[in-house]
Motif scaffolding. Sequence first.
Motif, PDB file in Angstrom:
ATOM      1  N   VAL A   1       1.016  -1.111  -0.097  1.00 40.78           N
ATOM      2  CA  VAL A   1      -0.023   0.021  -0.056  1.00 40.78           C
ATOM      3  C   VAL A   1       0.851   1.203   0.157  1.00 40.78           C
ATOM      4  CG1 VAL A   1      -1.728   1.451   1.421  1.00 40.78           C
ATOM      5  CG2 VAL A   1      -2.198  -1.131   0.981  1.00 40.78           C
ATOM      6  N   GLY A   2       1.885   1.253   0.750  1.00 44.16           N
ATOM      7  CA  GLY A   2       2.624   2.205   0.847  1.00 44.16           C
ATOM      8  C   GLY A   2       3.526   2.737  -0.548  1.00 44.16           C
ATOM      9  N   GLY A   3       3.930   1.459  -0.936  1.00 46.66           N
ATOM     10  CA  GLY A   3       4.605   1.405  -2.442  1.00 46.66           C
ATOM     11  C   GLY A   3       3.775   2.051  -3.354  1.00 46.66           C
ATOM     12  N   ILE A   4       2.656   1.493  -3.470  1.00 47.13           N
ATOM     13  CA  ILE A   4       1.562   2.288  -4.436  1.00 47.13           C
ATOM     14  C   ILE A   4       1.433   3.707  -4.127  1.00 47.13           C
ATOM     15  CG2 ILE A   4      -0.742   1.979  -5.409  1.00 47.13           C
ATOM     16  CD1 ILE A   4      -0.719  -0.863  -4.776  1.00 47.13           C
ATOM     17  N   GLY A   5       1.302   4.122  -2.861  1.00 48.86           N
ATOM     18  CA  GLY A   5       1.226   5.417  -2.865  1.00 48.86           C
ATOM     19  C   GLY A   5       2.351   6.175  -3.072  1.00 48.86           C
ATOM     20  N   TRP A   6       3.555   5.877  -2.908  1.00 51.84           N
ATOM     21  CA  TRP A   6       4.865   6.380  -3.160  1.00 51.84           C
ATOM     22  C   TRP A   6       4.995   6.672  -4.819  1.00 51.84           C
ATOM     23  CZ3 TRP A   6       9.201   8.807  -0.972  1.00 51.84           C
ATOM     24  CH2 TRP A   6      10.330   8.713  -1.773  1.00 51.84           C
ATOM     25  N   LEU A   7       4.729   5.579  -5.456  1.00 47.40           N
ATOM     26  CA  LEU A   7       4.861   5.599  -6.800  1.00 47.40           C
ATOM     27  C   LEU A   7       3.850   6.562  -7.261  1.00 47.40           C
ATOM     28  CD1 LEU A   7       5.451   1.817  -7.755  1.00 47.40           C
ATOM     29  CD2 LEU A   7       6.960   3.557  -7.744  1.00 47.40           C
ATOM     30  N   ALA A   8       2.647   6.474  -6.967  1.00 46.44           N
ATOM     31  CA  ALA A   8       1.421   7.350  -7.373  1.00 46.44           C
ATOM     32  C   ALA A   8       1.878   8.867  -7.225  1.00 46.44           C
ATOM     33  CB  ALA A   8       0.160   7.018  -6.824  1.00 46.44           C
ATOM     34  N   GLY A   9       2.527   9.244  -6.094  1.00 48.10           N
ATOM     35  CA  GLY A   9       3.020  10.336  -5.724  1.00 48.10           C
ATOM     36  C   GLY A   9       3.980  11.190  -6.788  1.00 48.10           C
ATOM     37  N   ILE A  10       4.809  10.066  -7.012  1.00 45.37           N
ATOM     38  CA  ILE A  10       5.982  10.671  -7.997  1.00 45.37           C
ATOM     39  C   ILE A  10       5.237  10.888  -9.683  1.00 45.37           C
ATOM     40  CG2 ILE A  10       8.214   9.637  -9.623  1.00 45.37           C
ATOM     41  CD1 ILE A  10       8.933   8.091  -7.082  1.00 45.37           C
ATOM     42  N   TRP A  11       4.452   9.919  -9.965  1.00 43.33           N
ATOM     43  CA  TRP A  11       3.804  10.058 -11.364  1.00 43.33           C
ATOM     44  C   TRP A  11       2.591  11.550 -11.136  1.00 43.33           C
ATOM     45  CZ3 TRP A  11      -1.489  10.336 -12.356  1.00 43.33           C
ATOM     46  CH2 TRP A  11      -2.041  10.086 -13.590  1.00 43.33           C
ATOM     47  N   LEU A  12       2.231  11.568  -9.913  1.00 44.12           N
ATOM     48  CA  LEU A  12       1.163  12.880  -9.910  1.00 44.12           C
ATOM     49  C   LEU A  12       2.200  14.221  -9.936  1.00 44.12           C
ATOM     50  CD1 LEU A  12      -1.771  13.453  -9.497  1.00 44.12           C
ATOM     51  CD2 LEU A  12      -1.344  13.478  -7.177  1.00 44.12           C
ATOM     52  N   ALA A  13       3.275  14.093  -9.166  1.00 46.05           N
ATOM     53  CA  ALA A  13       4.227  15.172  -9.020  1.00 46.05           C
ATOM     54  C   ALA A  13       4.790  15.686 -10.243  1.00 46.05           C
ATOM     55  CB  ALA A  13       5.153  15.012  -7.785  1.00 46.05           C
ATOM     56  N   ALA A  14       4.670  14.779 -11.293  1.00 47.35           N
ATOM     57  CA  ALA A  14       5.329  15.224 -12.496  1.00 47.35           C
ATOM     58  C   ALA A  14       4.392  15.944 -13.727  1.00 47.35           C
ATOM     59  CB  ALA A  14       5.712  13.855 -13.462  1.00 47.35           C
ATOM     60  N   ARG A  15       3.044  15.883 -12.899  1.00 54.21           N
ATOM     61  CA  ARG A  15       1.865  16.597 -13.702  1.00 54.21           C
ATOM     62  C   ARG A  15       1.196  17.682 -12.981  1.00 54.21           C
ATOM     63  NH1 ARG A  15       2.875  11.847 -15.152  1.00 54.21           N
ATOM     64  NH2 ARG A  15       2.198  10.927 -17.140  1.00 54.21           N
ATOM     65  N   LEU A  16       1.696  17.914 -11.649  1.00 52.51           N
ATOM     66  CA  LEU A  16       1.448  18.938 -10.891  1.00 52.51           C
ATOM     67  C   LEU A  16       2.532  20.036 -10.539  1.00 52.51           C
ATOM     68  CD1 LEU A  16      -1.143  17.341  -8.379  1.00 52.51           C
ATOM     69  CD2 LEU A  16      -1.722  18.616 -10.315  1.00 52.51           C
ATOM     70  N   ASP A  17       2.264  21.342 -10.587  1.00 50.92           N
ATOM     71  CA  ASP A  17       3.207  22.271 -10.489  1.00 50.92           C
ATOM     72  C   ASP A  17       3.307  22.522  -8.935  1.00 50.92           C
ATOM     73  OD1 ASP A  17       5.542  23.822 -10.687  1.00 50.92           O
ATOM     74  OD2 ASP A  17       4.183  25.494 -11.588  1.00 50.92           O
ATOM     75  N   LEU A  18       3.776  21.795  -8.059  1.00 43.64           N
ATOM     76  CA  LEU A  18       3.670  22.249  -6.639  1.00 43.64           C
ATOM     77  C   LEU A  18       5.110  22.238  -5.824  1.00 43.64           C
ATOM     78  CD1 LEU A  18       0.659  19.999  -5.690  1.00 43.64           C
ATOM     79  CD2 LEU A  18       0.881  22.459  -5.838  1.00 43.64           C
TER      80      LEU A  18
END
Length: 818
Positions: free
Chosen positions: A28-45
Amino acid sequence: MRSPIAAQLPRSATAAPAVDSRFYLAPVGGIGWLAGIWLAARLDLPVVAWLAVALPVIAGAILWWRRGRVGLALAACGAMALGGARYVASLPVLSPAIVQYYNGAQDVVILGRVMAEPERDDHRARLRIAASELVSDGRARPVAGALLVETNRYPAIPYGATVRLRGDLDAPIATGSPSYAAYLERQGLGSLMSFPAVEIVATGGGSPLYRAMLGLKARGRAAIVAALPEPHAALLTGILLGDDSGLPRDLTDDFRATGMTHIIAISGFNIAVIIGLLDLLTAPALPRRTAAVVIMILIFAYAALVGATASVVRAAIMGATYLAGLRLLGRPSLAVAGLFTAAFLMTLAGPNTLWDVGFQLSFAATLGLMLFAGPWSRRVDRGVAALFAADTRPWIAKWTTELLIVTLAAQVLTVPLLLYHFGRFSPASLPANLLALPVQPLVMFTGGLTMVAGAVWPAAGPIVAPPAWLFLDYTIGVIHLLARLPGASLPLTLSGTGLVAVYALIAAGVGLAAVARRPTVAVSLRRPTTGRILAGVVIIAVAAGLAVAWNAQRPDGRLHVAFLDVGQGDAILIQTPGGRQLLVDGGYTASDTLDQLGRHMPFWDRSIDLVIATHPDADHVAGLVEVVERYRIGGLITNGAVEANDSAYAALLAAAESRGVLVHPAQIGETVGLDEGVELRILHTAESPAAADDNEASVVARLTYGELSLLLTGDAEEAAEAGLLDSHTPLASVILKAGHHGADTSSSAAFLQAVAPQIVIISAGRENRYGHPHPAMLARAAAIGATVLRTDEYGTLEVTSDGARMWWSAEREAAPVP
């Protein structure tokens, strides 16, 4: 020998009781971590925003840990925020101190060091350069950052060399491929230089440890190529060392068409085989825990040796996790947790690893094995128990599991990715896996033995190589055969939305099927097999296969002249009735030339008696560099040129000097006795008055054997032909190899009439940019009644003769060039 796949397959016949949320933390933590990397590439935060979300959410996860799903949901969200923060923190900050800042500048000078193993193919090298200084407009400034440099293959530039580059500095998008540009940027290569002027300032820099590892890799590669012909050597180099750059294009295409590239991309399968072999070797000498530590050290050393690519590192971490849990902690490791731990560690070190296609495919294949192979194999066991007698059940269940279930389980999650990235579906993949996968442990074992023996004692490699050659030859034959079946590879594309939808459906199905089920893994690294019977069968099969191959490839008492299909170039292999060999030219692409030699020479023969380089043009000599480096060459005949504009000829002379090959300038009128009754007479060289340029200075030779005669003209054109006519040298020949690939400037009407050939053979690349052969030349050949045979239409053409009769054969049916 146990199957390497077995260690990864759940085999428990009953489901374990439900467990608390700690069991699911890593996935669960691994899925969240990978999803965060993918999401950060699309959000300018900014990083601060991600951390502001992460800290309270993680605190909540700790407080609500025992609330099951709530704690897991908070842990996933916290890991997602941390993954986003890590990605943003990894982004380079553009400033005048970064080389990327100067993209678009022209005529700049960059001082830097080769920071990784150079990537070389047949014609070029790609260097990753760590820049230290940039000079523009006469001003020098210190810079940092990495760039990719494309340059000529020769002269070779080693890792650690300090180089000075002069040329234009471009952004990766200058390659013309947005996807490739994005790949380079994610590799940290923000700038590009294409064929700049290169000066080697110094060598020997970089990490001494990494340089030593590359030295071992080079030694292993040299042992492989010294022991095996092509394409077998290139395939084994890809399997063992992760370097498939030497594979010929048609074989690479066949692996892609059959969906079998995972064989030549080091991944979990290869690592599992190595773990099994090392476990077998260390078991008699070391305690279990000590052996586990030794195996883990060797696995990580192997991963570093082959380049530490995403799939290799993932597989090494996964294997180490398994061994640590089983041997050091005294319990089976949680396989899925280990997989996500590997993904976390790799993306922690480099977040852009998430976009590496090899990483995605390797991760998906391993996860598919973990999720599906166990349940499916248990169903097979139940079906076998109902249908077959007790004494046959273990064998049927074992082979069905390892040949069919494992293949299908690995493909469930990889096929959507293949459709998304490449737009191809390979129906041939299933039969290819069923036929080729079982022999791969034997390929790795016998191939590894060949490599190690040759690296320790060069003379030992060829002695132990025949079994490896046989298993490699079988693999290549299966891939070639299946790739040519109708519908082996079909166009089928999956969009990004479709990819998400397919995985969502798979996840829903897995979730429904695995409610309250805890996965298990096998505890033993070995499975009981009837080892003695199987070993005996393998030994008998190997002996029989090698005996058949030896009988088929030994000299048959006839002359064989093969006009090799090497694309736009010349390469002619002559094998005498007694088994001696002469190679005239070597084409432009080394992998094609070596592949053709491997097909037409006996697999045990690593020597060529004589090589002729008709003239220095790259399409005749570039392939000879590798030939001289890989084969024992009795002598090299040239047209007398000592230098050339192309670096390939200089590399050829340097290779001959380093290998102690005698270089002899051809002399008009000299005769070379190749074998009893087989004679080669030199008719024209650079010393001729007609040798005005490289083409006109080609070595022209006439080969005779009984009633058969062949005139080999290199790239000789009208001036050289006129000189031959004026010399009144006997030219009449049964076969003429047309000069300069059938150009209009060669094979004049007067020359054709003097030679009066029955057959004119033209060596040219299919749809080449030069328009060879020229229609006017073809018309002149037709006017004298000669039959024209072309390598661009027929592939390799072989002439066979007993001195009185002649036969010719073609690699394929004529494929007319549009």
